[in-house]
Design a protein around this motif. Structure first.
Motif, mmCIF file in Angstrom:
data_model
loop_
_atom_site.group_PDB
_atom_site.id
_atom_site.type_symbol
_atom_site.label_atom_id
_atom_site.label_comp_id
_atom_site.label_asym_id
_atom_site.label_seq_id
_atom_site.Cartn_x
_atom_site.Cartn_y
_atom_site.Cartn_z
ATOM 1 N N ALA A 51 0.824 -1.205 0.000
ATOM 2 C CA ALA A 51 0.000 0.000 0.000
ATOM 3 C C ALA A 51 0.862 1.260 0.000
ATOM 4 O O ALA A 51 0.405 2.333 -0.401
ATOM 5 C CB ALA A 51 -0.934 0.002 1.204
ATOM 6 N N HIS A 52 2.105 1.121 0.437
ATOM 7 C CA HIS A 52 3.050 2.238 0.468
ATOM 8 C C HIS A 52 4.231 1.947 -0.472
ATOM 9 O O HIS A 52 5.386 2.235 -0.137
ATOM 10 C CB HIS A 52 3.543 2.472 1.896
ATOM 11 C CG HIS A 52 2.459 2.852 2.844
ATOM 12 N ND1 HIS A 52 1.712 1.925 3.542
ATOM 13 C CD2 HIS A 52 1.954 4.059 3.184
ATOM 14 C CE1 HIS A 52 0.819 2.546 4.277
ATOM 15 N NE2 HIS A 52 0.941 3.843 4.084
ATOM 16 N N GLN A 53 3.934 1.349 -1.611
ATOM 17 C CA GLN A 53 4.953 0.919 -2.587
ATOM 18 C C GLN A 53 5.955 2.048 -2.850
ATOM 19 O O GLN A 53 5.572 3.183 -3.089
ATOM 20 C CB GLN A 53 4.272 0.529 -3.896
ATOM 21 C CG GLN A 53 5.191 -0.056 -4.936
ATOM 22 C CD GLN A 53 5.397 -1.551 -4.778
ATOM 23 O OE1 GLN A 53 4.497 -2.279 -4.456
ATOM 24 N NE2 GLN A 53 6.600 -1.990 -5.008
ATOM 25 N N LYS B 35 -6.120 -2.923 -2.801
ATOM 26 C CA LYS B 35 -6.818 -2.002 -3.716
ATOM 27 C C LYS B 35 -7.408 -0.816 -2.972
ATOM 28 O O LYS B 35 -7.476 0.277 -3.499
ATOM 29 C CB LYS B 35 -7.874 -2.762 -4.508
ATOM 30 C CG LYS B 35 -7.243 -3.704 -5.511
ATOM 31 C CD LYS B 35 -8.252 -4.427 -6.341
ATOM 32 C CE LYS B 35 -7.515 -5.322 -7.327
ATOM 33 N NZ LYS B 35 -8.396 -6.145 -8.113
ATOM 34 N N ASN B 36 -7.836 -1.016 -1.724
ATOM 35 C CA ASN B 36 -8.350 0.068 -0.904
ATOM 36 C C ASN B 36 -7.239 0.551 0.027
ATOM 37 O O ASN B 36 -7.129 0.115 1.164
ATOM 38 C CB ASN B 36 -9.567 -0.391 -0.106
ATOM 39 C CG ASN B 36 -10.196 0.732 0.698
ATOM 40 O OD1 ASN B 36 -9.717 1.860 0.694
ATOM 41 N ND2 ASN B 36 -11.275 0.426 1.396
ATOM 42 N N LYS B 37 -6.414 1.445 -0.455
ATOM 43 C CA LYS B 37 -5.255 1.918 0.304
ATOM 44 C C LYS B 37 -5.637 2.709 1.557
ATOM 45 O O LYS B 37 -4.838 2.874 2.458
ATOM 46 C CB LYS B 37 -4.333 2.725 -0.600
ATOM 47 C CG LYS B 37 -3.699 1.861 -1.680
ATOM 48 C CD LYS B 37 -2.614 2.583 -2.397
ATOM 49 C CE LYS B 37 -1.919 1.837 -3.482
ATOM 50 N NZ LYS B 37 -2.299 0.566 -3.904
ATOM 51 N N LYS B 38 -6.881 3.165 1.638
ATOM 52 C CA LYS B 38 -7.344 3.889 2.826
ATOM 53 C C LYS B 38 -7.246 3.023 4.080
ATOM 54 O O LYS B 38 -7.060 3.534 5.170
ATOM 55 C CB LYS B 38 -8.786 4.364 2.640
ATOM 56 C CG LYS B 38 -8.946 5.469 1.636
ATOM 57 C CD LYS B 38 -10.401 5.871 1.524
ATOM 58 C CE LYS B 38 -10.581 6.913 0.440
ATOM 59 N NZ LYS B 38 -11.993 7.305 0.304
ATOM 60 N N ILE C 105 -4.827 4.684 8.246
ATOM 61 C CA ILE C 105 -5.608 5.075 9.397
ATOM 62 C C ILE C 105 -4.723 5.870 10.348
ATOM 63 O O ILE C 105 -3.597 5.479 10.622
ATOM 64 C CB ILE C 105 -6.187 3.849 10.121
ATOM 65 C CG1 ILE C 105 -7.098 3.068 9.154
ATOM 66 C CG2 ILE C 105 -6.920 4.217 11.386
ATOM 67 C CD1 ILE C 105 -7.483 1.694 9.653
ATOM 68 N N ALA C 106 -5.228 6.987 10.835
ATOM 69 C CA ALA C 106 -4.459 7.810 11.777
ATOM 70 C C ALA C 106 -4.241 7.015 13.063
ATOM 71 O O ALA C 106 -5.169 6.428 13.605
ATOM 72 C CB ALA C 106 -5.194 9.106 12.067
#
Length: 143
Positions: free
Chosen positions: A19-21, A132-135, A139-140
């Motif tokens: 997700a942080h590629q 696919k859902n990088k959100k 998360i804070a």
């Protein structure tokens, strides 16, 4: 069949990195994100680096990142590499098998096929498919 916590943490780590590629991340950051043991995750990331799934850089400005593109890492291959064994039943391991009916048992063949099907099913998907859902991975964190 149940995957070990080690494999679970390994998959979660790889998902976070996917997700942080391209970004260097810290083990602490990943442990905090998931609320899991930092010490355990250090061992997991060490093994992921040994297996060539992640690249690590030590020192100031260091961190970890995927060693390959997420779409090149098939999930079944990752699971098989991380699991200490995929012995669904004791007769899968000749060294420790004590089952008295192993020689004539047909169940072992069906279980072996199921294990192979499980890995083949996972290999239809890559690490990229899981993020696919990088959100979910931004998360804070609590202060």
């Amino acid at each position: 069949m149940q995957l070990t916590i080690f494999t679970d943490y390994g998959l979660r780590t790889l998902m976070f990195l996917a997700a942080h590629q391209g970004t260097l991340c810290s083990v602490r950051e990943i442990a905090d994100q998931y609320g899991i043991s930092y010490n355990h995750l250090v061992k997991v990331t060490h093994r992921l680096a040994q297996l060539g799934f992640i690249a690590s850089t030590k020192g100031k400005g260091g961190g970890i990142k995927l060693a390959k593109q997420a779409d090149q890492l098939r999930l079944g291959d990752v699971v098989q590499a991380l699991e200490p064994n995929m012995d669904v039943v004791e007769c899968f391991n000749r060294d420790t098998n004590t089952c008295r009916i192993t020689g004539s048992c047909q169940l072992k063949h069906y279980l072996f096929d199921a294990k192979q099907d499980f890995l083949a099913s996972l290999n239809k998907h890559t690490l990229a498919d899981t993020v696919k859902n990088k959100k979910l991975f931004s998360i804070a964190l609590p202060a």
